[in-house]
Design a protein around this motif. Structure first.
Motif, mmCIF file in Angstrom:
data_model
loop_
_atom_site.group_PDB
_atom_site.id
_atom_site.type_symbol
_atom_site.label_atom_id
_atom_site.label_comp_id
_atom_site.label_asym_id
_atom_site.label_seq_id
_atom_site.Cartn_x
_atom_site.Cartn_y
_atom_site.Cartn_z
ATOM 1 N N ASN A 438 0.827 -1.213 0.000
ATOM 2 C CA ASN A 438 0.000 0.000 0.000
ATOM 3 C C ASN A 438 0.860 1.261 0.000
ATOM 4 O O ASN A 438 0.605 2.208 -0.752
ATOM 5 C CB ASN A 438 -0.942 0.002 1.206
ATOM 6 C CG ASN A 438 -2.081 -0.985 1.043
ATOM 7 O OD1 ASN A 438 -2.514 -1.252 -0.077
ATOM 8 N ND2 ASN A 438 -2.565 -1.533 2.154
ATOM 9 N N GLU A 439 1.894 1.260 0.859
ATOM 10 C CA GLU A 439 2.799 2.421 0.905
ATOM 11 C C GLU A 439 3.552 2.566 -0.417
ATOM 12 O O GLU A 439 3.749 3.683 -0.920
ATOM 13 C CB GLU A 439 3.802 2.277 2.053
ATOM 14 C CG GLU A 439 3.194 2.441 3.437
ATOM 15 C CD GLU A 439 2.596 1.145 3.975
ATOM 16 O OE1 GLU A 439 2.467 0.191 3.174
ATOM 17 O OE2 GLU A 439 2.248 1.103 5.167
ATOM 18 N N LYS A 442 1.262 4.122 -3.040
ATOM 19 C CA LYS A 442 1.081 5.562 -2.841
ATOM 20 C C LYS A 442 2.282 6.343 -3.369
ATOM 21 O O LYS A 442 2.127 7.399 -3.989
ATOM 22 C CB LYS A 442 0.873 5.858 -1.353
ATOM 23 C CG LYS A 442 -0.481 5.397 -0.828
ATOM 24 C CD LYS A 442 -0.591 5.633 0.678
ATOM 25 C CE LYS A 442 -1.907 5.093 1.224
ATOM 26 N NZ LYS A 442 -1.984 5.243 2.692
ATOM 27 N N GLU A 445 2.288 6.278 -7.139
ATOM 28 C CA GLU A 445 1.239 7.189 -7.630
ATOM 29 C C GLU A 445 1.723 8.638 -7.595
ATOM 30 O O GLU A 445 1.467 9.414 -8.522
ATOM 31 C CB GLU A 445 -0.036 7.016 -6.805
ATOM 32 C CG GLU A 445 -0.811 5.751 -7.156
ATOM 33 C CD GLU A 445 -1.902 5.415 -6.146
ATOM 34 O OE1 GLU A 445 -1.975 6.097 -5.095
ATOM 35 O OE2 GLU A 445 -2.659 4.457 -6.394
ATOM 36 N N ARG A 446 2.438 8.980 -6.516
ATOM 37 C CA ARG A 446 3.007 10.336 -6.446
ATOM 38 C C ARG A 446 4.043 10.541 -7.540
ATOM 39 O O ARG A 446 4.097 11.597 -8.177
ATOM 40 C CB ARG A 446 3.644 10.568 -5.069
ATOM 41 C CG ARG A 446 2.654 10.839 -3.965
ATOM 42 C CD ARG A 446 1.898 12.137 -4.127
ATOM 43 N NE ARG A 446 2.771 13.299 -4.134
ATOM 44 C CZ ARG A 446 3.092 14.006 -3.042
ATOM 45 N NH1 ARG A 446 2.614 13.647 -1.866
ATOM 46 N NH2 ARG A 446 3.877 15.054 -3.141
#
Length: 542
Positions: A438-439, A442, A445-446
């Protein structure tokens, strides 16, 4: 649209005045800056060759602005002799000679205190040279100068140049808020004082945090420099492109634009501007280390060799030249020689950030992890805001499998460069190795939102989406990854992974035509990809 600038003739008069004024008062860096800007000013014949440029200047000129100061050279025998002593670096003798004039002559007062300040800086350099490991050396004259100048400041007896010196002392003694206020006072009276603008830039966090800045055309240069320092590269280029109409051949503006494109990883554009810069100023050495970094990245061995030879011939005893030569040897895989030149750069300037960082890269290439870490640490001590050294530390620990440590350093790099996809990709990779999907997602995605030019984020995101069962997102991400690879005309493992996933996904959706397109392309690969393509084709033909 930028605010209005004065007529070119008024800018010329102002720059001419300040070039002489700063030179007479031994502020050579500011004199050099205004002098080079004066020489870069757009000439009448240049305007006549471009109707658009002429129209732009006419529409953006403040015709009411007038510069009325007249430069009057100092006519004092004692001060003239003292200035010669200053140039000969006989600072104590210079101060002694003008001591009796400091309450009668502003120039004498500045020369007296400035000589003592420079003597203290000389002593500080000597102490650091004699004790190579000393990081606590200070200017021994600061306390005396602080006591005397603060008293004169309270009595309002300091000229603008002495105020600038007082600001330097406040900065050196870490009274930064007071120093900032002093530099603003100086610039309101001497708006072309570039050294004061630079000091203010180093002390400020946001460009609009001080409202008392002078409403003067020099403010445009400061804002562009501030944007470059804070990596707001697009804003920097935009403002400088407009200033180029007024200063067509300014090597300062051209250099800033080249560096802004470099920071933005637009290396082709940066190369063009550096080439233009060297055509105007072939004997410069400032920023040539950055130019050499681009040639290194592009593996342009011939041009880098020429640049190294030219730099070495022009001035071999400056840190920038040593970094250029070091980059050349690094490209030739002669890492020991490269380190030798980076060490030379540090002997010339122990705070040379580029040399510490590049030396860290070389030690990493040689698998000397301890020395690499120390080099990067020295770099972040000099400038905690510089992302390159933090990123280097992160890479070093990541290569050792110490992902938790690597994450810390990558996160520090992200703080300095929050819009740099490389920093987010590095963090995402660490999280992925730690099985924190999950991290990792993220961060990728950034990275993808930061216009990841290498295309790493979108493909890794696709694989992560697939791993956690987000089929629609995975499908979209693999399509985007494949589209990017097709534009680059690349044929690699990522292409085969995208084709295989898309063929299966379209088959599952019942889109046989697109599934067949993807499967057929898999036949271009040898190995298991071709076997998978045969299986998909068999299912399509049932």
């Amino acid at each position: 649209m930028m605010e209005q600038l004065p007529k070119l003739s008024e800018i010329h008069k102002e720059l001419q005045y300040y070039t002489r004024y700063f030179s007479e008062n031994k502020l050579y860096q500011s004199s050099k800056w205004t002098g080079e800007l004066l020489l870069g000013l757009t000439q009448e014949e240049d305007l006549q060759s471009s109707q658009f440029a002429m129209q732009f200047i006419q529409n953006n000129t403040d015709y009411t602005y007038q510069f009325l100061r007249e430069f009057v050279p100092e006519n004092n025998d004692i001060i003239s002799v003292a200035r010669n002593l200053f140039d000969l670096r006989e600072f104590k003798k210079c101060a002694s000679l003008v001591q009796n004039l400091i309450h009668k002559n502003e120039s004498a007062m500045f020369l007296y205190y400035y000589s003592q300040y420079m003597y203290g800086e000389l002593r500080k350099e000597e102490e650091m040279f004699e004790n190579e490991n000393s990081k606590t050396a200070t200017n021994p004259e600061l306390k005396l100068l602080d006591r005397e100048l603060s008293k004169l400041y309270d009595q309002k007896q300091l000229s603008q140049l002495n105020l600038y010196l007082y600001g330097l002392i406040l900065k050196d003694t870490l009274r930064l808020r007071e120093a900032k206020e002093i530099f603003v006072q100086v610039l309101n009276q001497l708006p072309c004082f570039w050294s004061a603008w630079l000091e203010l830039c180093r002390l400020m966090v946001e460009e609009d945090s001080i409202n008392e800045l002078p409403n003067h055309w020099m403010k445009f240069f400061w804002i562009s420099n501030f944007n470059l320092e804070k990596f707001k590269n697009a804003n920097c280029v935009e403002s400088l492109q407009l200033l180029l109409y007024y200063f067509r051949n300014s090597n300062f503006i051209i250099n800033q634009i080249a560096n802004a494109y470099y920071n933005n990883q637009e290396f082709e554009l940066s190369l063009e501007w550096f080439e233009r810069l060297l055509s105007i100023d072939p004997y410069r050495y400032e920023s040539l280390d950055t130019y050499s970094n681009i040639l290194y990245i592009k593996e342009n061995q011939g041009e880098l060799a020429n640049l190294a030879l030219q730099s070495f011939t022009n001035n071999k005893y400056v840190p920038e030249t040593c970094c250029v030569v070091g980059n050349y040897y690094s490209l030739m895989n002669e890492h020991a020689k490269a380190i030798n030149y980076f060490q030379r750069a540090l002997k010339l300037d122990k705070d040379c950030l580029a040399a510490w960082t590049l030396m860290g890269h070389e030690y990493l290439e040689m698998k000397n992890v301890a020395s690499a870490i120390q080099s990067y640490r020295n770099a972040v001590e000099i400038d905690p805001k510089d992302f390159r050294a933090w990123y280097g530390l992160g890479q070093t620990y990541a290569l050792q499998g110490m992902n938790q440590y690597a994450l810390y350093y990558f996160s520090r790099a992200v703080v300095s460069r929050p819009k740099d996809a490389r920093m987010w990709n590095a963090m995402a990779e660490c999280y992925d190795k730690m099985d924190k999907k999950n991290e990792s997602m993220k961060c990728y995605e950034r990275a993808n939102s930061c216009k990841d030019k290498e295309g790493i984020a979108i493909h890794q995101l696709a694989k992560l989406y697939d791993a956690v069962g987000k089929e629609e997102k995975a499908l979209f991400a693999f399509e985007e990854s494949l589209k990017r690879k097709d534009e680059e005309q690349a044929v690699d493992k990522e292409v085969s992974e995208a084709l295989l996933y898309l063929a299966r996904a379209f088959l599952k959706k019942g889109d046989k035509e697109r599934a067949m397109q993807m499967a057929k392309r898999l036949f271009d690969f040898n190995g298991p990809e071709r076997d998978e393509a045969n299986l998909i084709m068999n299912q399509l033909n049932k």
